[in-house]
Write an enzyme that holds these catalytic residues in place. Structure first.
Site, mmCIF file in Angstrom:
data_model
loop_
_atom_site.group_PDB
_atom_site.id
_atom_site.type_symbol
_atom_site.label_atom_id
_atom_site.label_comp_id
_atom_site.label_asym_id
_atom_site.label_seq_id
_atom_site.Cartn_x
_atom_site.Cartn_y
_atom_site.Cartn_z
ATOM 1 N N GLU A 1 39.180 34.420 32.341
ATOM 2 C CA GLU A 1 40.356 35.065 32.943
ATOM 3 C C GLU A 1 41.524 34.094 32.994
ATOM 4 O O GLU A 1 42.666 34.446 32.675
ATOM 5 C CB GLU A 1 40.014 35.560 34.352
ATOM 6 C CG GLU A 1 39.028 36.725 34.331
ATOM 7 C CD GLU A 1 38.508 37.124 35.699
ATOM 8 O OE1 GLU A 1 37.975 38.231 35.818
ATOM 9 O OE2 GLU A 1 38.611 36.336 36.660
ATOM 10 N N LYS B 1 40.247 34.359 42.345
ATOM 11 C CA LYS B 1 39.544 35.219 41.399
ATOM 12 C C LYS B 1 38.166 34.623 41.107
ATOM 13 O O LYS B 1 37.905 33.478 41.417
ATOM 14 C CB LYS B 1 40.343 35.331 40.092
ATOM 15 C CG LYS B 1 41.634 36.108 40.280
ATOM 16 C CD LYS B 1 42.375 36.348 38.970
ATOM 17 C CE LYS B 1 41.505 36.807 37.860
ATOM 18 N NZ LYS B 1 40.709 38.010 38.176
ATOM 19 N N GLY B 2 37.318 35.456 40.518
ATOM 20 C CA GLY B 2 36.008 34.957 40.130
ATOM 21 C C GLY B 2 34.860 35.581 40.887
ATOM 22 O O GLY B 2 33.708 35.196 40.707
ATOM 23 N N GLY C 1 42.286 42.047 37.948
ATOM 24 C CA GLY C 1 42.162 42.216 39.397
ATOM 25 C C GLY C 1 42.175 40.874 40.116
ATOM 26 O O GLY C 1 42.437 39.830 39.508
ATOM 27 N N ASP D 1 40.433 38.849 43.965
ATOM 28 C CA ASP D 1 39.678 38.940 45.213
ATOM 29 C C ASP D 1 40.586 38.767 46.419
ATOM 30 O O ASP D 1 40.351 39.356 47.475
ATOM 31 C CB ASP D 1 38.562 37.888 45.206
ATOM 32 C CG ASP D 1 37.617 38.135 44.047
ATOM 33 O OD1 ASP D 1 37.045 39.232 43.979
ATOM 34 O OD2 ASP D 1 37.485 37.253 43.182
ATOM 35 N N GLY E 1 36.134 43.361 36.296
ATOM 36 C CA GLY E 1 35.889 43.820 37.668
ATOM 37 C C GLY E 1 35.990 45.329 37.790
ATOM 38 O O GLY E 1 36.311 46.036 36.823
ATOM 39 N N SER E 2 35.766 45.817 39.003
ATOM 40 C CA SER E 2 35.731 47.269 39.205
ATOM 41 C C SER E 2 37.120 47.889 39.052
ATOM 42 O O SER E 2 37.253 49.012 38.554
ATOM 43 C CB SER E 2 35.146 47.588 40.584
ATOM 44 O OG SER E 2 35.906 46.967 41.603
ATOM 45 N N GLY F 1 33.575 38.227 40.233
ATOM 46 C CA GLY F 1 32.681 38.720 39.184
ATOM 47 C C GLY F 1 32.201 37.617 38.248
ATOM 48 O O GLY F 1 31.466 37.883 37.293
HETATM 49 C C1 5RP Z 1 36.190 38.772 38.262
HETATM 50 C C2 5RP Z 1 37.416 38.821 39.071
HETATM 51 C C3 5RP Z 1 37.855 40.147 39.578
HETATM 52 O O1 5RP Z 1 39.147 40.372 39.152
HETATM 53 C C4 5RP Z 1 37.804 40.157 41.067
HETATM 54 O O2 5RP Z 1 36.492 39.810 41.477
HETATM 55 C C5 5RP Z 1 38.196 41.520 41.645
HETATM 56 O O3 5RP Z 1 37.218 42.455 41.360
HETATM 57 P P1 5RP Z 1 37.303 43.959 41.824
HETATM 58 O O4 5RP Z 1 38.371 44.608 41.016
HETATM 59 O O5 5RP Z 1 35.934 44.496 41.508
HETATM 60 O O6 5RP Z 1 37.590 43.970 43.293
HETATM 61 O O7 5RP Z 1 38.066 37.841 39.327
HETATM 62 O O8 5RP Z 1 35.846 37.465 37.924
#
Ligand code: 5RP
Length: 220
Positions: free
Chosen positions: A103, A94-95, A82, A84, A29-30, A97
């Site tokens: 994960e 999570k998920g 990270g 959500d 993720g970002s 991304g």
């Molecule tokens: C990816 C994830 C990420 O950790 C989640 O989407 C958070 O992303 P971001 O740091 O871009 O807010 O679970 O599958």
């Protein structure tokens, strides 16, 4: 301070959890991308990393960080990823991304799970963020009907295939009051690979980036 700057604050604070000479688990993720860029600065102090996605693998390899297959390493002291959403018990959604399955595997294989996020991710009740569910493609419609029975409104994430070759259903309109129960109820549906609730294995530490710097939150 922007949301991205807050993510950087959290990523910086997570560097302190990295164990010298060991393998570090790295999410997706970002926010994690910022962490990877910072990890590059101390890459000679770690043995390497295990990665939760092709995207994170590519980013780490571009930095010259050695990425190991999970099958080739033992227990991992720390996993950084990270989220959500997080509730006050550090149950997570999570998920966003799409990397939730890998994960969850690495979180399970790690002694400590350090979650990094900007402060907007901490909520009283999870579910405003649509809950990702990774599903075997042939089970898509069946699982969608089952998710409706559980009170959600699943939406197929079109034009998206996970690193494992599966599809994602994003489930809207949930109010997650019992995260462990919902995780177990969805996980047992045949055709579900992984649900993006991390409650049986929640985070151990949540580092939130705020306008005043990083704030560490422990489970209530
Ligand atoms: C990816 C994830 C990420 O950790 C989640 O989407 C958070 O992303 P971001 O740091 O871009 O807010 O679970 O599958």
């Amino acid at each position: 301070m922007t949301q991205d700057e807050m993510k950087i604050k959290a990523a910086e604070a997570a560097l302190e959890y990295v164990v010298t000479g060991a393998i570090v688990g790295v999410g997706t993720g970002s926010t994690v991308n910022h962490f990877i860029d910072l990890l590059a600065g101390i890459k000679n102090k770690i043995e390497g990393a295990v990665s939760s996605s092709e995207a994170s693998t590519q980013r780490m390899q571009a930095h010259g960080i050695k990425v190991y297959d999970l099958n080739d390493v033992g227990d991992i002291p720390v996993y950084i990823d990270g989220a959500d959403e997080s509730d006050h018990y550090l149950n997570l959604i999570k998920g966003g991304g799409g990397a939730l399955t890998r994960e969850k595997i690495i979180a399970g294989a790690s002694k400590k799970f350090v979650c990094i996020a900007d402060e907007s991710k901490l909520v009283d009740v999870m579910g405003k963020f649509p809950l990702p569910v990774e599903v075997i493609p042939m089970a898509r419609s069946f699982i969608a009907r089952e998710l409706v029975k559980l009170g959600g409104q699943p939406v197929w994430r079109e034009n998206f295939i996970t690193d494992n070759g599966n599809i994602i259903l994003d489930v809207h309109n949930l109010e997650i009051m019992d995260a462990v129960k919902l995780e177990n109820d969805i996980n047992k549906l045949p055709g579900v690979v992984t649900v993006g609730i991390f409650a049986n294995r929640p985070a151990d530490v949540l580092i939130l980036g705020t306008p005043n710097g990083a704030r560490t939150v422990y489970s209530k």
